[in-house]
Motif scaffolding. Structure first.
Motif, PDB file in Angstrom:
ATOM      1  N   UNK A  97      28.751  17.014  -4.407  1.00 46.67           N
ATOM      2  CA  UNK A  97      27.556  16.391  -3.834  1.00 46.67           C
ATOM      3  C   UNK A  97      27.737  16.135  -2.335  1.00 46.67           C
ATOM      4  N   UNK A  98      28.962  15.809  -1.930  1.00 47.53           N
ATOM      5  CA  UNK A  98      29.240  15.574  -0.513  1.00 47.53           C
ATOM      6  C   UNK A  98      29.031  16.868   0.260  1.00 47.53           C
ATOM      7  N   UNK A  99      29.634  17.927  -0.237  1.00 47.34           N
ATOM      8  CA  UNK A  99      29.489  19.241   0.395  1.00 47.34           C
ATOM      9  C   UNK A  99      28.022  19.663   0.441  1.00 47.34           C
ATOM     10  N   UNK A 100      27.327  19.529  -0.694  1.00 43.48           N
ATOM     11  CA  UNK A 100      25.918  19.932  -0.756  1.00 43.48           C
ATOM     12  C   UNK A 100      25.058  19.135   0.219  1.00 43.48           C
ATOM     13  N   UNK A 101      25.325  17.828   0.321  1.00 44.05           N
ATOM     14  CA  UNK A 101      24.553  16.982   1.234  1.00 44.05           C
ATOM     15  C   UNK A 101      24.710  17.455   2.678  1.00 44.05           C
ATOM     16  N   UNK A 102      25.932  17.837   3.048  1.00 42.15           N
ATOM     17  CA  UNK A 102      26.184  18.308   4.418  1.00 42.15           C
ATOM     18  C   UNK A 102      25.539  19.680   4.641  1.00 42.15           C
ATOM     19  N   UNK A 103      25.653  20.554   3.647  1.00 45.41           N
ATOM     20  CA  UNK A 103      25.016  21.873   3.750  1.00 45.41           C
ATOM     21  C   UNK A 103      23.506  21.715   3.945  1.00 45.41           C
ATOM     22  N   UNK A 104      22.940  20.728   3.271  1.00 43.97           N
ATOM     23  CA  UNK A 104      21.495  20.493   3.385  1.00 43.97           C
ATOM     24  C   UNK A 104      21.111  19.832   4.711  1.00 43.97           C
ATOM     25  N   UNK A 105      22.098  19.277   5.430  1.00 43.48           N
ATOM     26  CA  UNK A 105      21.781  18.753   6.755  1.00 43.48           C
ATOM     27  C   UNK A 105      22.246  17.350   7.087  1.00 43.48           C
ATOM     28  N   UNK A 106      23.017  16.707   6.205  1.00 42.27           N
ATOM     29  CA  UNK A 106      23.470  15.339   6.476  1.00 42.27           C
ATOM     30  C   UNK A 106      24.436  15.300   7.655  1.00 42.27           C
ATOM     31  N   UNK A 107      24.232  14.336   8.560  1.00 42.29           N
ATOM     32  CA  UNK A 107      25.146  14.102   9.677  1.00 42.29           C
ATOM     33  C   UNK A 107      26.273  13.145   9.275  1.00 42.29           C
ATOM     34  N   UNK A 132       7.286  10.921   2.024  1.00 43.51           N
ATOM     35  CA  UNK A 132       6.440   9.948   2.730  1.00 43.51           C
ATOM     36  C   UNK A 132       7.291   8.999   3.572  1.00 43.51           C
ATOM     37  N   UNK A 133       8.430   8.563   3.016  1.00 45.21           N
ATOM     38  CA  UNK A 133       9.332   7.673   3.758  1.00 45.21           C
ATOM     39  C   UNK A 133       9.900   8.396   4.983  1.00 45.21           C
ATOM     40  N   UNK A 134      10.225   9.667   4.827  1.00 46.27           N
ATOM     41  CA  UNK A 134      10.742  10.448   5.959  1.00 46.27           C
ATOM     42  C   UNK A 134       9.697  10.519   7.079  1.00 46.27           C
ATOM     43  N   UNK A 135       8.445  10.686   6.700  1.00 49.06           N
ATOM     44  CA  UNK A 135       7.373  10.763   7.707  1.00 49.06           C
ATOM     45  C   UNK A 135       7.195   9.427   8.421  1.00 49.06           C
ATOM     46  N   UNK A 136       7.341   8.338   7.682  1.00 44.90           N
ATOM     47  CA  UNK A 136       7.274   7.008   8.309  1.00 44.90           C
ATOM     48  C   UNK A 136       8.454   6.831   9.260  1.00 44.90           C
ATOM     49  N   UNK A 137       9.629   7.285   8.835  1.00 43.07           N
ATOM     50  CA  UNK A 137      10.814   7.203   9.704  1.00 43.07           C
ATOM     51  C   UNK A 137      10.552   7.930  11.018  1.00 43.07           C
ATOM     52  N   UNK A 141      14.710  16.427   2.068  1.00 43.62           N
ATOM     53  CA  UNK A 141      15.732  16.553   3.112  1.00 43.62           C
ATOM     54  C   UNK A 141      15.277  17.557   4.171  1.00 43.62           C
ATOM     55  N   UNK A 142      14.657  18.650   3.712  1.00 45.09           N
ATOM     56  CA  UNK A 142      14.167  19.663   4.659  1.00 45.09           C
ATOM     57  C   UNK A 142      13.078  19.086   5.563  1.00 45.09           C
ATOM     58  N   UNK A 143      12.184  18.292   4.985  1.00 42.60           N
ATOM     59  CA  UNK A 143      11.143  17.646   5.799  1.00 42.60           C
ATOM     60  C   UNK A 143      11.780  16.772   6.880  1.00 42.60           C
TER      61      UNK A 143
END
Length: 343
Positions: free
Chosen positions: A210-220, A154-159, A188-190
């Protein structure tokens, strides 16, 4: 010779990692308490114990406890606007040229405000501060890890709905140990599907994967990322993908991400060519300023103007703004560092 505090104060700075509820000045906390009719303890020492973490904090969870009292003060649009304005004012004292202030809208609904009303109030305060203090200011919206994934979605949609109105990105904050990145894969996918820039808290708790996973999932960008020091196998991947790391020295020590300067990886990361930045995280909870953070690192590592110039350039690179604004910020950074070089 260590760079003087006077020179540090004049350096143009970019701050990418600053939490609204952890960065409100004592003066404004007093105003908010009065506005919300919430009594404060009698002595300054007792007041500070409510919202300033001790230097010897046990761990991240103890550090996070300091946000509870401030949260009670931030439940109306007037309070949220004033708090945001206050943070921009403080940033101006550090010669910050651009700041992204992050907050979790779901933490401010106790009195019935909608997420949209909360976000609008904070953005209004940031933009008022931008006009008054000349610090370009935007907001990042956080999903909280201890809340259901649906809340983060929901927060992502508001963003997304506010992306052209002062909101520039999405984050996940909170208890990283029990809720690693993949626990929020759906949210994260949303955010990624909505083309929202992502900066995710990761690597703040001895968990480099967790750093690697966050980037794999799409973190800039990565909030903190300190634990990369213990997982060198991921460093090249982070470097190749030009992931910006948002380090916050005082906070990183308080949360026991590290316990000595020998193991703090700032200079190592910088020398390896990782895009590190320097941030306060929480000005009040960590009892710090960006000038203090710069001065601390300058002293420990005997940093040069060139090192700090690189840090500012990394901040410009990582800022969630368009290319035109980045160009303007880059020109400001170049011009002000050239003046300092002439001293």
């Amino acid at each position: 010779m260590t760079i003087s505090k006077q020179i540090i104060a004049q350096m143009p700075k970019i701050e990418l990692h600053c939490h609204l509820d952890g960065s409100i000045s004592l003066e404004t906390i007093h105003k908010l308490a009065k506005m919300e009719n919430i009594p404060l303890p009698a002595t300054l020492e007792e007041q500070q114990a409510l919202f300033i973490a001790p230097e010897e904090t046990k761990d991240l969870n103890e550090y996070l406890e300091k946000f509870h009292f401030i949260g009670r003060l931030l439940q109306t649009t007037a309070a949220l606007e004033l708090a945001a304005f206050d943070v921009v004012k403080q940033a101006s004292y550090d010669n910050v040229k651009y700041i992204e202030v992050r907050f979790a809208p779901t933490l401010h609904t106790m009195k019935g405000l909608t997420l949209q009303e909360i976000v609008s109030a904070v953005v209004k305060g940031l933009k008022r501060g931008e006009v008054e203090f000349g610090v370009l200011s935007n907001a990042l919206l956080c999903g909280m890890r201890h809340e259901p994934v649906e809340n983060a979605i929901e927060v992502a949609k508001v963003a997304k709905s506010q992306l052209t109105h002062g909101v520039v990105g999405f984050d996940l904050a909170g208890n990283e140990v029990d809720f690693p990145p993949y626990a929020f894969e759906e949210a994260i996918k949303v955010a990624k599907d909505l083309d929202i820039p992502l900066t995710l808290h990761a690597g703040e708790c001895h968990c480099g994967k967790n750093v690697y996973d966050a980037v794999v999932l799409g973190a800039n960008r990565i909030g903190h990322g300190i634990a990369l020091k213990d997982t060198p196998e991921y460093i090249e991947y982070i470097k190749e993908n030009e992931i910006v790391l948002e380090l916050a020295p005082t906070s990183n020590f308080q949360t026991k991400t590290v316990t000595s300067w020998e193991e703090y990886p700032f200079k190592k990361f910088l020398d390896l060519g990782l895009k590190v930045t320097i941030n306060t995280d929480n000005r009040t909870v960590s009892n710090t300023t960006l000038n203090k953070e710069y001065a601390k690192l300058a002293e420990v590592y005997d940093l040069t103007l060139k090192d700090f110039y690189k840090v500012s350039c990394n901040g410009v690179f990582g800022a969630f703004v368009d290319d035109e604004v980045k160009k303007e910020l880059g020109e400001i950074v170049n011009e002000e560092f050239e003046k300092l070089n002439g001293h």
